[in-house]
Design an enzyme around this catalytic site. Structure first.
Site, PDB file in Angstrom:
ATOM      1  N   GLU A 249       0.885  -1.182   0.000  1.00 14.28           N
ATOM      2  CA  GLU A 249       0.000   0.000   0.000  1.00 14.28           C
ATOM      3  C   GLU A 249       0.910   1.216   0.000  1.00 14.28           C
ATOM      4  O   GLU A 249       1.561   1.501   0.998  1.00 14.28           O
ATOM      5  CB  GLU A 249      -0.904   0.009   1.246  1.00 14.28           C
ATOM      6  CG  GLU A 249      -1.829  -1.181   1.368  1.00 14.28           C
ATOM      7  CD  GLU A 249      -2.913  -1.239   0.309  1.00 14.28           C
ATOM      8  OE1 GLU A 249      -3.073  -0.247  -0.438  1.00 14.28           O
ATOM      9  OE2 GLU A 249      -3.571  -2.272   0.198  1.00 14.28           O
ATOM     10  N   CYS A 284      -2.084   9.223   2.631  1.00 15.51           N
ATOM     11  CA  CYS A 284      -1.865   8.676   1.279  1.00 15.51           C
ATOM     12  C   CYS A 284      -3.013   9.026   0.356  1.00 15.51           C
ATOM     13  O   CYS A 284      -2.814   9.301  -0.817  1.00 15.51           O
ATOM     14  CB  CYS A 284      -1.678   7.167   1.359  1.00 15.51           C
ATOM     15  SG  CYS A 284      -3.037   6.325   2.198  1.00 15.51           S
TER      16      CYS A 284
END
Ligand code: NAD
Length: 500
Positions: A249, A284
């Site tokens: 990720e 993110c």
């Protein structure tokens, strides 16, 4: 702001504190004069010992019935939920994230464990068919020891998204948090580990060398990594040498596309402002590029700036009126300040956003949130992931062009489409290259425990959340008796290609 003295927390494995090789000290990013605490680190031998303890625990944990494992995770969910009041302020002091969000992180960890405990039994269950094609059982089995390597911006959530499904599926886990936020996550994970058999969950601290030892260890059977692209390449290379599968990720440079009919009312604008500036933009899946019709540029800028004036307040994260804290490190602060400075030197206009609380801005790694207008797509402030409190406004004349520009990135984590017409927004969403697209919101507001989370292209591979996030921690074992063989048929029939 009031605060308590420094805490001292130890790495632990096999249910015991580890002796430690050294210490990582963490200073409050809102007040450099305050040492928040320290964690003990391990060396390569300590990392190896933690993996071996997890491997020993795996031999029993894998055979615990999945319903029992999930029942134990529910007890752990209560335990970590009970840490909220104590650990929320500690996380705020070590990370600079506002205290309400830090408490939310503890509560979300608890919710995530419950959600996984509810879904895992159905996903882990064997699948058996016996029909005229033969008899087939597909077992769903754990891998073994999972190494979870996590960054600092949401240390507990990003650990739990790995630990909860891994443990529910019968794996054991060793977590390595970031040196930038090591304290609260260790305490919270210890509360979970103490509710489980010894060695099922361990937490060790250290820098890159400890991470490398974990990733390359012969007894680690799966790696779950969240972090930046530079580290991801190192992790991927180390895992490849051991042929260990990895869930990644990584970063994003999320576009938010406002269609020509998008409402710019106060509520919508406050949603996009938070979608950009939660955790000082160090998320993110923050909105990192805003695409707005050129004809509506002034209207958008005015609405965005006034929404920010209402909801953004820079200051100490323990102050309940503050919504934007300092940045987590001086390096990241300089990186973002340089991006803004570069844009200004090229002729962009910098709009300072929000208000400032009574705080010593020079005494912490504070950076005033900004909206940057008058930019080109190839400038670093647009092309790079800023990961901080600034966002560029990119104007478009034609929607096809906006979609092409939004997709013109090596990253593809999240994205959003804003419109008064939900059907139209979904149609545009179908054309975006991203792992997730949110409609009329961005960032945390768009998340769902039932929606798989992850990116495309260089934003990663594999998924967290939802059934897909649980399935990452299972491998299959197919046990097959073909019909032709069961019937005692001739060798010619038994050796035929299937499906013909
Ligand atoms: P980072 O890549 O610097 O560090 C992540 C972790 O890897 C840390 O625990 C670090 O100690 C460890 N590490 C460093 N070198 C290593 C090595 N050689 N081998 C093994 N482990 C090593 O990331 P960061 O600065 O902590 O986090 C910021 C990045 O993370 C941003 O790019 C952000 O977008 C991304 N991120 C992604 C998600 C997501 O879910 N997609 C969530 C949060 C953050």
């Amino acid at each position: 702001m009031t605060s308590s003295g420094p805490v001292e927390i130890r790495s632990f494995a096999g249910g015991a504190d580890l002796a430690g090789d050294g210490w990582i000290e963490r200073v409050n990013p809102a007040r450099f004069t305050e040492v928040v605490g320290r964690v003990s680190t391990v060396d390569a031998a300590g990392a190896s010992a933690a993996v071996e303890a997890a491997h020993t625990a795996f031999s029993a944990w894998r055979h615990v019935d999945v319903a029992d494992r999930c029942a134990q995770l529910l007890v752990a969910a209560d335990a970590v939920g009970a840490t909220t009041e104590g650990l929320g302020p500690l996380l705020a002091r070590e990370l600079g994230k506002v205290v309400g969000d830090c408490r939310g992180e503890m509560g979300f960890a608890s919710a995530c464990l419950r959600s996984v405990a509810a879904s895992a039994p159905g996903i882990v269950a064997d699948r058996t068919v016996s029909d005229d094609a033969g008899r087939l059982t597909v077992q769903h089995l754990p891998f073994g020891v999972v190494a979870a390597i996590v960054p600092w911006n949401a240390p507990l959530i990003l650990s739990i998204l790995k630990v909860a499904p891994a443990l529910a599926c019968g794996n054991t886990a060793v977590v390595k948090p970031s040196p930038l936020a090591p304290l609260a996550v260790t305490r919270a994970l210890r509360s979970i580990a103490d509710a489980l058999p010894l060695g099922v969950l361990s937490v060790i601290h250290g820098g890159a060398e400890v991470g490398e030892t974990l990733v390359g260890h012969r007894l680690v059977r799966k790696v779950a990594f969240t972090g930046g692209g530079v580290t991801a390449r190192l992790v991927g290379a180390t895992a490849a040498r051991a042929i260990t599968p990895v869930v990644m990720e990584l970063g994003g440079n999320d576009p938010a596309i406002f269609l020509d009919d998008a409402p710019f009312d106060g509520a919508a604008m406050e949603r996009v402002v938070f979608g950009t500036f939660l955790t000082s933009g160090q998320v993110c899946m923050a909105a990192k590029r805003l695409y707005v019709p050129r004809a509506r540029a002034d209207e958008f800028t005015d609405a965005y700036v006034s929404a920010a004036e209402r909801v953004l307040r820079l200051g100490d994260p323990l102050d309940p009126t503050v919504t934007v804290g300092p940045m987590a490190s001086p390096q990241q602060r300089s990186f973002v300040a340089d991006l803004v400075g570069d844009a200004a030197s090229r002729g962009a206009t910098i709009h300072e956003l929000g208000t400032v609380a009574d705080v010593d801005l020079e005494g912490g790694w504070f950076l005033r949130p900004t909206l940057v207008t008058g930019v080109d797509d190839d400038w670093p402030i647009v092309a790079d992931e800023q990961f901080g409190p600034t966002v560029p406004l990119c104007l478009y004349d034609d929607l096809d062009d906006a979609i092409a520009r939004a997709n013109d990135s090596e990253l593809g984590l999240a994205s959003s489409v804003w419109s008064a017409d939900e059907d139209r927004a979904f149609e545009v969403a179908h054309r975006l290259e991203a792992g997730m697209t949110f409609i009329n919101c961005h960032n945390r507001a768009g998340m769902s425990l039932r929606a798989p989370f992850g990116g495309v292209k260089q934003s990663g591979s594999g998924r967290e959340f939802a059934d897909e996030g649980i399935a990452e921690y299972l491998q299959t074992h197919s046990i097959h008796a073909p019909a032709a063989v069961r019937a005692g048929g001739p060798a010619t029939a038994a050796n035929a290609y299937p499906g013909q």
